[in-house]
Design a protein around this motif. Structure first.
Motif, PDB file in Angstrom:
ATOM      1  N   ARG A  52       8.847  91.856  50.954  1.00  0.00           N
ATOM      2  CA  ARG A  52       9.149  90.574  51.591  1.00  0.00           C
ATOM      3  C   ARG A  52      10.357  89.904  50.918  1.00  0.00           C
ATOM      4  O   ARG A  52      11.196  89.292  51.597  1.00  0.00           O
ATOM      5  CB  ARG A  52       7.929  89.662  51.515  1.00  0.00           C
ATOM      6  CG  ARG A  52       8.096  88.343  52.259  1.00  0.00           C
ATOM      7  CD  ARG A  52       6.763  87.595  52.289  1.00  0.00           C
ATOM      8  NE  ARG A  52       6.885  86.357  53.049  1.00  0.00           N
ATOM      9  CZ  ARG A  52       7.239  85.194  52.529  1.00  0.00           C
ATOM     10  NH1 ARG A  52       7.513  85.120  51.226  1.00  0.00           N
ATOM     11  NH2 ARG A  52       7.318  84.109  53.284  1.00  0.00           N
ATOM     12  N   LYS A  53      10.471  90.005  49.599  1.00  0.00           N
ATOM     13  CA  LYS A  53      11.634  89.450  48.907  1.00  0.00           C
ATOM     14  C   LYS A  53      12.921  90.152  49.349  1.00  0.00           C
ATOM     15  O   LYS A  53      13.968  89.515  49.515  1.00  0.00           O
ATOM     16  CB  LYS A  53      11.446  89.590  47.398  1.00  0.00           C
ATOM     17  CG  LYS A  53      10.315  88.749  46.842  1.00  0.00           C
ATOM     18  CD  LYS A  53      10.182  88.960  45.340  1.00  0.00           C
ATOM     19  CE  LYS A  53       9.027  88.129  44.778  1.00  0.00           C
ATOM     20  NZ  LYS A  53       8.858  88.343  43.315  1.00  0.00           N
ATOM     21  N   LEU A 103       5.879  91.751  56.007  1.00  0.00           N
ATOM     22  CA  LEU A 103       5.830  92.378  54.693  1.00  0.00           C
ATOM     23  C   LEU A 103       5.284  91.411  53.644  1.00  0.00           C
ATOM     24  O   LEU A 103       5.170  90.201  53.880  1.00  0.00           O
ATOM     25  CB  LEU A 103       7.227  92.856  54.285  1.00  0.00           C
ATOM     26  CG  LEU A 103       7.873  93.874  55.227  1.00  0.00           C
ATOM     27  CD1 LEU A 103       9.291  94.175  54.778  1.00  0.00           C
ATOM     28  CD2 LEU A 103       7.053  95.151  55.301  1.00  0.00           C
ATOM     29  N   THR A 104       4.961  91.962  52.477  1.00  0.00           N
ATOM     30  CA  THR A 104       4.423  91.174  51.358  1.00  0.00           C
ATOM     31  C   THR A 104       5.080  91.641  50.064  1.00  0.00           C
ATOM     32  O   THR A 104       5.703  92.706  49.995  1.00  0.00           O
ATOM     33  CB  THR A 104       2.894  91.344  51.235  1.00  0.00           C
ATOM     34  OG1 THR A 104       2.587  92.744  51.087  1.00  0.00           O
ATOM     35  CG2 THR A 104       2.178  90.802  52.452  1.00  0.00           C
ATOM     36  N   ASP A 105       4.959  90.819  49.031  1.00  0.00           N
ATOM     37  CA  ASP A 105       5.393  91.142  47.669  1.00  0.00           C
ATOM     38  C   ASP A 105       6.893  91.465  47.622  1.00  0.00           C
ATOM     39  O   ASP A 105       7.711  90.738  48.173  1.00  0.00           O
ATOM     40  CB  ASP A 105       4.558  92.308  47.107  1.00  0.00           C
ATOM     41  CG  ASP A 105       3.085  91.946  47.036  1.00  0.00           C
ATOM     42  OD1 ASP A 105       2.784  90.738  46.930  1.00  0.00           O
ATOM     43  OD2 ASP A 105       2.233  92.850  47.104  1.00  0.00           O
ATOM     44  N   ASP A 106       7.268  92.606  46.976  1.00  0.00           N
ATOM     45  CA  ASP A 106       8.679  92.941  46.773  1.00  0.00           C
ATOM     46  C   ASP A 106       9.391  93.238  48.084  1.00  0.00           C
ATOM     47  O   ASP A 106      10.583  92.924  48.227  1.00  0.00           O
ATOM     48  CB  ASP A 106       8.783  94.151  45.839  1.00  0.00           C
ATOM     49  CG  ASP A 106       8.297  93.825  44.432  1.00  0.00           C
ATOM     50  OD1 ASP A 106       8.277  92.631  44.082  1.00  0.00           O
ATOM     51  OD2 ASP A 106       7.935  94.758  43.696  1.00  0.00           O
ATOM     52  N   PRO A 124      -1.562  96.522  55.898  1.00  0.00           N
ATOM     53  CA  PRO A 124      -2.109  95.183  55.630  1.00  0.00           C
ATOM     54  C   PRO A 124      -3.406  95.254  54.858  1.00  0.00           C
ATOM     55  O   PRO A 124      -4.104  96.268  54.852  1.00  0.00           O
ATOM     56  CB  PRO A 124      -2.325  94.606  57.039  1.00  0.00           C
ATOM     57  CG  PRO A 124      -2.476  95.806  57.919  1.00  0.00           C
ATOM     58  CD  PRO A 124      -1.602  96.887  57.327  1.00  0.00           C
ATOM     59  N   THR A 153      10.061  89.502  57.267  1.00  0.00           N
ATOM     60  CA  THR A 153       9.478  88.591  56.269  1.00  0.00           C
ATOM     61  C   THR A 153       8.098  88.092  56.670  1.00  0.00           C
ATOM     62  O   THR A 153       7.280  87.752  55.810  1.00  0.00           O
ATOM     63  CB  THR A 153      10.400  87.375  56.066  1.00  0.00           C
ATOM     64  OG1 THR A 153      10.615  86.729  57.338  1.00  0.00           O
ATOM     65  CG2 THR A 153      11.725  87.799  55.481  1.00  0.00           C
ATOM     66  N   HIS A 171       4.038  99.703  56.045  1.00  0.00           N
ATOM     67  CA  HIS A 171       3.248  98.616  55.459  1.00  0.00           C
ATOM     68  C   HIS A 171       1.793  98.739  55.880  1.00  0.00           C
ATOM     69  O   HIS A 171       1.487  99.007  57.048  1.00  0.00           O
ATOM     70  CB  HIS A 171       3.806  97.264  55.913  1.00  0.00           C
ATOM     71  CG  HIS A 171       3.008  96.093  55.425  1.00  0.00           C
ATOM     72  ND1 HIS A 171       2.906  95.749  54.093  1.00  0.00           N
ATOM     73  CD2 HIS A 171       2.256  95.181  56.111  1.00  0.00           C
ATOM     74  CE1 HIS A 171       2.135  94.696  53.970  1.00  0.00           C
ATOM     75  NE2 HIS A 171       1.727  94.333  55.175  1.00  0.00           N
TER      76      HIS A 171
END
Length: 281
Positions: A70-71, A65-68, A144, A62, A142
């Motif tokens: 991360r969710k 990661l980012t966006d979906d 960045p 978490t 991922h």
């Protein structure tokens, strides 16, 4: 700056120590749960790392990661946290699980609850394999967001300063007006005698001498139409304008219809209009 960095380091170390102690407490309960569902000593020892270890992996994911993605990592973290909490709660409710000599025991007296808890305890290792592999793949793939370079920041700050300095001016300063001095020519003295002679020559050049007759005009140059009398012209004009209204009876219209001179056309117009007025009276 050094104090701020030391404070952050101390905070991270304290967090690691708390997590390690919490893992040790949870490790005891999860090991007994693994023994109760039929795991051997080695599997029971590794079982807490499967559950709580995946929680630590999801927490790191978490932060990366980012966006979906991360969710998804947050959902895995929440699911395994609730599962670990449920198993620790069951371990506290069932005293038989605390005995090291017991290799198998019921997790609940009610059969449906016991089946659900056994399913939960046995499915967590399989879920750790699936979700852990997916999280590692997402972290490895991922990319960045690129960090803006120093030159781009410098250009942006320069543009901002330029816009700010331009906005400070209430209005643009007009350019100075330079007066242009034109030199007036010196007056010219005119000789009246010379001017009179120039005018006489201009008049002489403009006047055209009459052409002298060069001889008899050939028959081909003469008009083939014979000269008509006033009576003939009036008769033709009456015939041409018989169906014309008074407003259309003009000298120009009669001249074009009869093909005569403007003077004759005016004479014919007056005569025809007078005849029409007399006839109307």
């Amino acid at each position: 700056m050094n104090l701020h960095r030391k404070g952050r380091t101390a905070l991270v170390l304290a967090l690691v120590a708390v997590v390690a102690m919490a893992f040790r407490v949870s490790w005891n309960a999860l090991r007994d749960i693994a023994n109760a569902v039929g795991a051997d000593d080695t599997a029971a020892t590794l079982y807490p790392f499967v559950v709580d270890g995946l929680m630590a992996l999801a927490l790191v994911a978490t932060l990366v990661l980012t966006d979906d993605a991360r969710k998804f990592a947050l959902r895995v973290l929440g699911t395994y946290t609730l599962a670990s909490l449920a198993l620790n709660y069951v371990h506290g409710l069932v005293p038989e699980l605390h005995d090291r000599g017991v290799d198998w025991a019921r997790l609940a007296d009610w059969d449906p609850a016991n089946w659900a808890l056994v399913l939960l305890a046995t499915s967590l290792p399989v879920g750790s394999i699936y979700f852990g592999s997916d999280l590692v793949a997402k972290v490895l793939h991922h990319r960045p967001a690129p960090i803006p370079t120093l030159s781009a920041n410098a250009d942006e700050s320069t543009e901002t300063e330029r816009n700010r300095s331009m906005a400070d001016l209430p209005e643009s300063t007009p350019a100075p007006i330079t007066a242009q001095v034109e030199r007036v020519p010196d007056p010219v003295t005119v000789d009246p005698v010379a001017v009179a002679s120039i005018e006489r020559r201009a008049l002489a050049s403009e006047s055209t001498p009459p052409r002298r007759a060069t001889g008899r005009v050939p028959d081909a140059a003469k008009s083939p139409r014979p000269r008509r009398t006033e009576a003939e012209l009036l008769a033709e004009a009456r015939t041409a304008t018989a169906d014309w209204p008074d407003a259309k009876v003009t000298a120009e219209g009669i001249r074009r219809a009869v093909r005569t001179s403007p003077a004759n056309a005016r004479m014919l117009r007056d005569t025809i209009l007078a005849e029409r007025a007399e006839a109307a009276a």
